[in-house]
Scaffold this active site. Structure first.
Site, PDB file in Angstrom:
ATOM      1  CB  CYS A 146     -11.734 -14.695  19.905  1.00  0.00           C
ATOM      2  SG  CYS A 146     -12.664 -16.603  19.467  1.00  0.00           S
TER       3      CYS A 146
ATOM      4  CG  HIS B 279      -7.673 -14.447  19.174  1.00  0.00           C
ATOM      5  ND1 HIS B 279      -8.258 -13.639  17.462  1.00  0.00           N
ATOM      6  CD2 HIS B 279      -8.555 -16.099  18.545  1.00  0.00           C
ATOM      7  CE1 HIS B 279      -9.386 -13.736  17.083  1.00  0.00           C
ATOM      8  NE2 HIS B 279      -9.646 -15.836  17.610  1.00  0.00           N
TER       9      HIS B 279
ATOM     10  CB  CYS C 266      -9.505 -19.472  17.485  1.00  0.00           C
ATOM     11  SG  CYS C 266     -10.480 -18.954  16.950  1.00  0.00           S
TER      12      CYS C 266
ATOM     13  CG  ASP D 132      -8.994 -15.409  13.692  1.00  0.00           C
ATOM     14  OD1 ASP D 132      -8.181 -14.886  13.025  1.00  0.00           O
ATOM     15  OD2 ASP D 132     -10.079 -15.068  14.313  1.00  0.00           O
TER      16      ASP D 132
ATOM     17  NE  ARG E 248      -8.051 -11.782  12.832  1.00  0.00           N
ATOM     18  CZ  ARG E 248      -9.210 -11.600  13.748  1.00  0.00           C
ATOM     19  NH1 ARG E 248      -9.206  -9.863  13.803  1.00  0.00           N
ATOM     20  NH2 ARG E 248     -10.164 -11.471  14.583  1.00  0.00           N
TER      21      ARG E 248
END
Ligand code: CO
Length: 210
Positions: free
Chosen positions: A101, A98, A42, A44, A46
């Site tokens: 998400c 994750h 992803c 993202d 993080r």
């Protein structure tokens, strides 16, 4: 100092660190790449692929998009998969989702968001496919977590259906496909599914028994 200037300053320090350890570091780096892994994760912020897996520069070919999707008509990911699998000959492809998400959450919320809905619709297809299982989960957060896992499992199946993976499975019995989920609450990766090439000694049933 601008935040972006900080990044450039860090880069200079990184170069110094590398050269102090090995003054030929960038000669080797610029000559070739030979990664064992393709990471599909992803976007993202993080979920930094190298940092959470302890992989170094040159060890992992990386593709990231919203909600780590493998979509059959997305030329971007199909090109990445073909190059990584057929040219670089990576031995392992990891699809890593994750919990928490935002892409999966937005798909579940079912609000109109504009352009991005065309992307999120692919997650909604997964949600519809497993509607029965998801509806049986009464806790909202547990249902959200489960869709994240099911989405990873579906993307592994999409990956297994690509021409590149099928060709390499037939000719080289590789790569293995791994579906993982990062738990941001603990930092730990959870294995959701592993799919080994048909006929390989590690072949296993898919989808996994519940
Ligand atoms: Co995400």
């Amino acid at each position: 100092m601008q935040p972006s200037e900080k990044l450039l300053l860090y880069n200079k320090a990184w170069v110094q660190d590398k050269l102090e350890l090995d003054n030929k570091y960038f000669d080797a780096l610029s000559a070739d790449q030979n990664p064992d892994f393709l990471w599909i994760g992803c976007s993202d912020s993080r979920v930094p692929a190298n940092e959470i897996t302890g992989t170094d520069v040159g060890e992992m070919f990386v593709h990231r998009n919203i909600a780590n999707m493998v979509i059959a008509d997305d030329l971007n990911i199909l090109s990445v998969v073909q190059y990584a699998v057929e040219v670089l000959k990576v031995r392992h492809v990891i699809v890593c989702g994750h919990y928490e998400c935002g892409g999966v959450k937005a798909a579940m919320a079912n609000k109109k968001l504009g352009l991005i809905d065309q992307w999120l619709d692919h997650i909604r297809v997964v949600q519809a496919k497993y509607q029965h299982e998801l509806d049986a989960i009464t806790d909202d957060h547990a249902r959200f977590d489960r869709l994240v896992e099911l989405n990873v499992q579906e993307q592994i199946m999409n990956l297994a259906a690509t021409d590149s993976v099928r060709r390499m499975w037939a000719s080289h019995q590789m790569p293995s496909l791994h579906g993982w989920v990062l738990d941001l609450r603990s930092g730990l990766l959870k294995e959701v599914v592993t799919l080994n090439p048909p006929g390989s000694k590690n072949e296993n049933p898919f989808p996994p028994a519940p």
